[in-house]
Design an enzyme around this catalytic site. Sequence first.
Site, PDB file in Angstrom:
ATOM      1  CB  SER A 148      -0.855  -0.012   1.171  1.00  0.00           C
ATOM      2  OG  SER A 148      -1.628   1.174   1.106  1.00  0.00           O
ATOM      3  CB  THR A 152     -11.539   4.634 -14.592  1.00  0.00           C
ATOM      4  OG1 THR A 152     -12.794   4.491 -15.511  1.00  0.00           O
ATOM      5  CG2 THR A 152     -10.571   5.665 -15.334  1.00  0.00           C
ATOM      6  CB  CYS A 190     -12.179   1.072  21.192  1.00  0.00           C
ATOM      7  SG  CYS A 190     -11.364   2.198  22.423  1.00  0.00           S
TER       8      CYS A 190
HETATM    9  C1  LIG Z   1      -2.279  -0.473   6.635  1.00  0.00           C
HETATM   10  C2  LIG Z   1      -2.184  -1.947   6.559  1.00  0.00           C
HETATM   11  C3  LIG Z   1      -3.197  -2.659   5.740  1.00  0.00           C
HETATM   12  C4  LIG Z   1      -4.179  -1.618   4.919  1.00  0.00           C
HETATM   13  O1  LIG Z   1      -3.786  -1.044   3.898  1.00  0.00           O
HETATM   14  P1  LIG Z   1      -4.748  -0.046   3.424  1.00  0.00           P
HETATM   15  O2  LIG Z   1      -4.065   0.481   2.314  1.00  0.00           O
HETATM   16  O3  LIG Z   1      -5.024   1.161   4.320  1.00  0.00           O
HETATM   17  O4  LIG Z   1      -5.986  -0.653   3.175  1.00  0.00           O
HETATM   18  C5  LIG Z   1      -3.068  -4.024   5.685  1.00  0.00           C
HETATM   19  N1  LIG Z   1      -2.066  -4.632   6.392  1.00  0.00           N
HETATM   20  C6  LIG Z   1      -1.083  -4.169   7.168  1.00  0.00           C
HETATM   21  C7  LIG Z   1      -0.264  -5.073   7.857  1.00  0.00           C
HETATM   22  C8  LIG Z   1      -1.174  -2.578   7.282  1.00  0.00           C
HETATM   23  O5  LIG Z   1      -0.363  -2.068   8.013  1.00  0.00           O
END
Ligand SMILES: *Cc1c(COP(=O)(O)O)cnc(C)c1O
Length: 395
Positions: free
Chosen positions: A199, A237, A324
């Site tokens: 990500s 897209t 939380c």
């Molecule tokens: C941040 C994170 C995600 C989620 O990624 P997004 O792009 O925010 O959906 C998944 N796994 C781990 C280990 C993360 O740190």
Amino acid sequence: MYVYADNAATTKMSTVALNAMMPYMTEIYGNPSSLHSVGQEAKEALENARARVAACLGCEPREIIFTSGGSEADNQAIMSAARYGALKGKKHIITTAFEHHAVLHTLNRLEKEGFSVTYLDVKEGHNITAQQVKDAIREDTCLVTTMFANNEIGSILPIAEIGAVCKEADVPFHTDAVQAVGHLHINVKELNIDMLSLSAHKFHGPKGVGVLYARRGFPLTNVIEGGAQERGKRAGTENIAGICGLAAALEDACAHIDENAAKVSALRDKLIAGLSKIPHSALNGDPVNRLPGNVSFCFEGIEGESLLLMLDMNGIAASSGSACTSGSLDPSHVLLAIGRVHDVAHGSLRLSLCEYNTEEEIDHILKVVPEVVSHLRNMSPVWRDLQNGKRQYIL
Ligand SMILES: *Cc1c(COP(=O)(O)O)cnc(C)c1O
């Protein structure tokens, strides 16, 4: 002084990423599926970004699928392996007890559909071993999915060894590498990884864009149905600006990976050494195989939420495993998984650093945190009970 120490939640976008995105939000706004030149220019940028991402991961461009982020990539990887496994009567999946919810909740859904899931124990060393994976593999195992590095406690898993075990047993291996990409060296072929999620916003890229790497020939199932974008495997897209920002941020992170890791891990070690002096505290996570930027502690006798609020008032942005987010009062599943009891898990603090942090900021944190911890303890009935022996210390 304002100190941002929540880089595991998200990072500040770099100028490099922003500059790479701007043209695609202003002048080059075409749809890459369009045949006219402004569309074709966008298409060129898309394929160029794909090639650069592939080069960073050591795979082929056709093995890269752009998604809306890490969560979507995790969902698609797991659902694909499950659907393919089910066709062959294989409905067993191996994972760990401290995965991200994007993985755990997808697996919970599959359990309701009749899959069985083995959650590997992470108490020993706050990590797992490849032997645990090997012992858990069965005839009907259709997927091993373990994170590359844990987002809350920073443990780096033995991915090369797990990859080798999976290859030997001929079981597909997916890794949620969202916390690792851009921070650790990763070559998917050398590590025998079949699928990997990443990500952009965890390495100074934009939010809302990620990648699913899937080994050539791996049968993917769509999570988003529609047009034929991304080789028909992910409709919609393309987020061209985001994708260009992702590619630029990833290249930048990979070009400076050793330099950043050296700087950030020195700051981390200073912080860990300083916070360890607080009585009745404990470091969470693997002390050796640890993300360069992760500092995670439990402090007995306090509430993580109060700690965070007071840190925020003192100009420090941090996070607590007990947050939380779901509105429930349950402490973090990760801290429970490593064996912290509820009371202790509630007093957790995660400080996650990046190369933008400075030594002065670490000094500020080291001044403020011990003061705030003792202030909160002085107001806490639990701490009073611990002090006068009505309750036993755990840490
Ligand atoms: C941040 C994170 C995600 C989620 O990624 P997004 O792009 O925010 O959906 C998944 N796994 C781990 C280990 C993360 O740190």
